[in-house]
Design a protein around this motif. Structure first.
Motif, mmCIF file in Angstrom:
data_model
loop_
_atom_site.group_PDB
_atom_site.id
_atom_site.type_symbol
_atom_site.label_atom_id
_atom_site.label_comp_id
_atom_site.label_asym_id
_atom_site.label_seq_id
_atom_site.Cartn_x
_atom_site.Cartn_y
_atom_site.Cartn_z
ATOM 1 N N ALA A 96 -59.053 -19.022 -40.261
ATOM 2 C CA ALA A 96 -59.332 -19.809 -39.386
ATOM 3 C C ALA A 96 -58.306 -21.396 -39.024
ATOM 4 O O ALA A 96 -57.923 -21.424 -38.443
ATOM 5 C CB ALA A 96 -60.649 -20.760 -39.143
ATOM 6 N N ASN A 97 -57.822 -21.648 -39.790
ATOM 7 C CA ASN A 97 -57.142 -22.712 -40.554
ATOM 8 C C ASN A 97 -55.923 -22.204 -40.229
ATOM 9 O O ASN A 97 -54.699 -22.891 -41.449
ATOM 10 C CB ASN A 97 -57.315 -24.408 -41.574
ATOM 11 C CG ASN A 97 -58.289 -24.798 -40.977
ATOM 12 O OD1 ASN A 97 -58.268 -24.446 -39.562
ATOM 13 N ND2 ASN A 97 -59.329 -24.826 -41.799
ATOM 14 N N LYS A 145 -53.381 -19.303 -39.967
ATOM 15 C CA LYS A 145 -52.989 -18.379 -39.139
ATOM 16 C C LYS A 145 -50.875 -17.304 -38.936
ATOM 17 O O LYS A 145 -50.514 -16.605 -38.981
ATOM 18 C CB LYS A 145 -52.692 -18.153 -37.773
ATOM 19 C CG LYS A 145 -54.864 -18.128 -37.628
ATOM 20 C CD LYS A 145 -54.761 -18.457 -35.892
ATOM 21 C CE LYS A 145 -56.414 -17.669 -36.253
ATOM 22 N NZ LYS A 145 -57.380 -18.756 -36.511
ATOM 23 N N VAL A 146 -50.623 -18.645 -38.775
ATOM 24 C CA VAL A 146 -49.023 -19.372 -38.597
ATOM 25 C C VAL A 146 -48.061 -18.107 -40.215
ATOM 26 O O VAL A 146 -47.081 -17.572 -40.142
ATOM 27 C CB VAL A 146 -48.286 -20.310 -38.151
ATOM 28 C CG1 VAL A 146 -46.896 -20.185 -38.504
ATOM 29 C CG2 VAL A 146 -48.608 -20.598 -37.348
ATOM 30 N N ALA A 147 -49.251 -18.725 -41.261
ATOM 31 C CA ALA A 147 -48.556 -18.408 -42.622
ATOM 32 C C ALA A 147 -48.062 -17.094 -42.894
ATOM 33 O O ALA A 147 -47.591 -16.012 -42.752
ATOM 34 C CB ALA A 147 -49.071 -19.477 -43.394
ATOM 35 N N PRO A 148 -49.602 -16.165 -42.930
ATOM 36 C CA PRO A 148 -49.833 -14.991 -43.138
ATOM 37 C C PRO A 148 -49.073 -14.305 -41.489
ATOM 38 O O PRO A 148 -47.908 -12.597 -42.001
ATOM 39 C CB PRO A 148 -51.155 -14.699 -42.884
ATOM 40 C CG PRO A 148 -52.036 -16.093 -42.681
ATOM 41 C CD PRO A 148 -51.071 -16.927 -42.029
ATOM 42 N N SER A 149 -48.193 -14.500 -40.810
ATOM 43 C CA SER A 149 -47.551 -13.578 -39.396
ATOM 44 C C SER A 149 -45.882 -13.726 -39.948
ATOM 45 O O SER A 149 -45.390 -12.881 -39.711
ATOM 46 C CB SER A 149 -47.927 -14.371 -37.887
ATOM 47 O OG SER A 149 -49.023 -15.084 -38.141
ATOM 48 N N HIS A 150 -45.588 -15.323 -40.593
ATOM 49 C CA HIS A 150 -44.537 -15.604 -40.799
ATOM 50 C C HIS A 150 -44.449 -14.511 -42.113
ATOM 51 O O HIS A 150 -43.067 -13.809 -42.193
ATOM 52 C CB HIS A 150 -44.172 -16.863 -40.731
ATOM 53 C CG HIS A 150 -42.573 -16.820 -41.543
ATOM 54 N ND1 HIS A 150 -42.426 -17.063 -43.418
ATOM 55 C CD2 HIS A 150 -41.638 -18.168 -41.291
ATOM 56 C CE1 HIS A 150 -40.548 -17.646 -43.839
ATOM 57 N NE2 HIS A 150 -40.665 -18.338 -42.487
ATOM 58 N N ASN A 151 -45.410 -14.761 -43.154
ATOM 59 C CA ASN A 151 -44.946 -13.804 -44.485
ATOM 60 C C ASN A 151 -44.963 -12.138 -43.422
ATOM 61 O O ASN A 151 -43.828 -11.691 -44.920
ATOM 62 C CB ASN A 151 -46.143 -14.247 -45.429
ATOM 63 C CG ASN A 151 -45.804 -14.887 -45.632
ATOM 64 O OD1 ASN A 151 -45.045 -16.352 -46.070
ATOM 65 N ND2 ASN A 151 -47.189 -15.567 -46.316
#
Length: 95
Positions: free
Chosen positions: A34-35, A37-43
């Motif tokens: 929930a907190n 989202k951006v980091a997994p997408s970036h990775n």
């Protein structure tokens, strides 16, 4: 269907080729919270883009909305074409 799929996305005036596997997508979903989202997408994007395109992509990933849009387009293209129908159960009681 092979485990690895090559997907090319055109972002602005640049093309990026990603090599996606089920393990890449699983890792992405497992990292998503929930907190966070951006980091997994970036990775996901950084780890699956062709090595020679990584620097150009990294410049685009400074904007979190752009990161989410590119990851969304990549995942949408990776997803299989499957028709899913949800059947609704009757709420009436039978006698």
């Amino acid at each position: 269907m092979t485990d690895k799929r090559e997907i090319t996305l055109e972002v602005g005036d640049k093309e990026f080729t990603f090599s996606m596997t089920p393990q890449d997508v699983t890792k992405y979903f497992n990292a998503m919270t929930a907190n966070n989202k951006v980091a997994p997408s970036h990775n996901l994007l950084s780890n699956t883009v062709a090595a020679e395109q990584r620097a150009d992509l990294k410049a685009m990933l400074t904007n979190p909305v752009m990161t989410m849009q590119i990851a969304g387009a990549l995942l949408e293209e990776y997803a299989p074409d499957v028709e899913i129908i949800v059947k609704k159960h009757s709420t009436t009681l039978s006698a």
